[in-house]
Design a protein around this motif. Sequence first.
Motif, short mmCIF file in Angstrom:
data_model
loop_
_atom_site.label_atom_id
_atom_site.label_comp_id
_atom_site.label_asym_id
_atom_site.label_seq_id
_atom_site.Cartn_x
_atom_site.Cartn_y
_atom_site.Cartn_z
N SER A 44 -6.00 -37.57 3.47
CA SER A 44 -5.51 -38.50 1.88
C SER A 44 -7.06 -38.77 1.54
O SER A 44 -6.83 -39.03 0.65
N SER A 75 4.68 -31.76 4.75
CA SER A 75 5.91 -32.79 4.05
C SER A 75 4.88 -33.43 2.76
O SER A 75 5.80 -34.30 1.73
N GLY A 76 4.04 -33.06 2.46
CA GLY A 76 3.18 -33.92 1.44
C GLY A 76 2.48 -35.58 1.57
O GLY A 76 1.88 -35.61 0.70
N VAL A 77 2.93 -36.05 2.98
CA VAL A 77 2.24 -37.25 2.76
C VAL A 77 1.56 -37.74 2.36
O VAL A 77 0.47 -38.62 2.51
N LYS A 126 1.06 -38.34 -0.87
CA LYS A 126 1.28 -38.93 -1.75
C LYS A 126 0.73 -40.30 -1.65
O LYS A 126 0.52 -41.33 -2.71
N ALA A 127 0.00 -40.45 0.03
CA ALA A 127 -0.76 -41.42 0.26
C ALA A 127 -1.43 -41.61 -1.03
O ALA A 127 -2.70 -42.72 -1.07
N TRP A 165 -1.19 -38.91 -5.74
CA TRP A 165 -0.58 -37.80 -6.07
C TRP A 165 0.61 -37.26 -6.76
O TRP A 165 1.92 -37.71 -5.38
N ARG A 166 1.23 -36.63 -7.46
CA ARG A 166 2.87 -36.58 -7.71
C ARG A 166 3.33 -35.02 -7.61
O ARG A 166 2.42 -34.51 -8.22
N ILE A 167 4.20 -35.10 -7.78
CA ILE A 167 5.42 -33.65 -7.67
C ILE A 167 5.36 -33.22 -8.82
O ILE A 167 5.81 -33.63 -9.70
N THR A 204 5.04 -26.33 -3.70
CA THR A 204 5.67 -27.71 -4.07
C THR A 204 3.88 -27.27 -5.00
O THR A 204 2.85 -28.24 -4.04
N TRP A 246 1.69 -29.97 -6.48
CA TRP A 246 0.91 -31.38 -7.45
C TRP A 246 -0.05 -31.43 -8.14
O TRP A 246 -0.92 -30.45 -7.90
#
Length: 171
Positions: free
Chosen positions: A78, A126-128, A131-132, A135-137, A165, A167
């Motif tokens: 992150s 997961s993309g956690v 996200k933290a 960022w966005r999908i 995915t 991002w």
Amino acid sequence: MQLRLEPVRFRDAAAFVQMWHRYNQKATGCKFCIGVADDSNVLRGVAIVGRPSARMLDNGHTLEVTRTATDGTWNVNSMLYAAAWNAAKALGYRRLVTYNHARMYGPLCPGPCLHESCRWIRVGESGVSLKAAGWRIVAQRPARAGWSCPSRPRDLNGSEGIPKTLWEAAS
């Protein structure tokens, strides 16, 4: 343990990725690299940022995080994604993208399952960390058999057959 950002030379970042990354091959170039070190000066993770791999995104105002790798230290990924976006913005870029392997489940369960009889399959991330870092999908890309075509033959790179995915961090 205190973590801090560190500048990293490309060759050192590439060597770190080769040592710690699960599936990606060596990166071929970059615009800049960022590292995270601990208070003992041990490098805990790196990010390599370069031109976008998708030609349609290579507009002069977009960069791509082409590789990140960590030794598993908590929050390093992150921290790398947030720092990469801050650095890209400081250099005048308007968008930073990256891809991760999308999660796939199957064949009997629509989500994570602990039933041995279901034989659930889970690959991807997961993309956690993204996200933290804020960022966005942007999109879900379907699996591809590869990038080779008769006019431009290419070798397999090991990530074929897995959906991805897309991002972004953007201003």
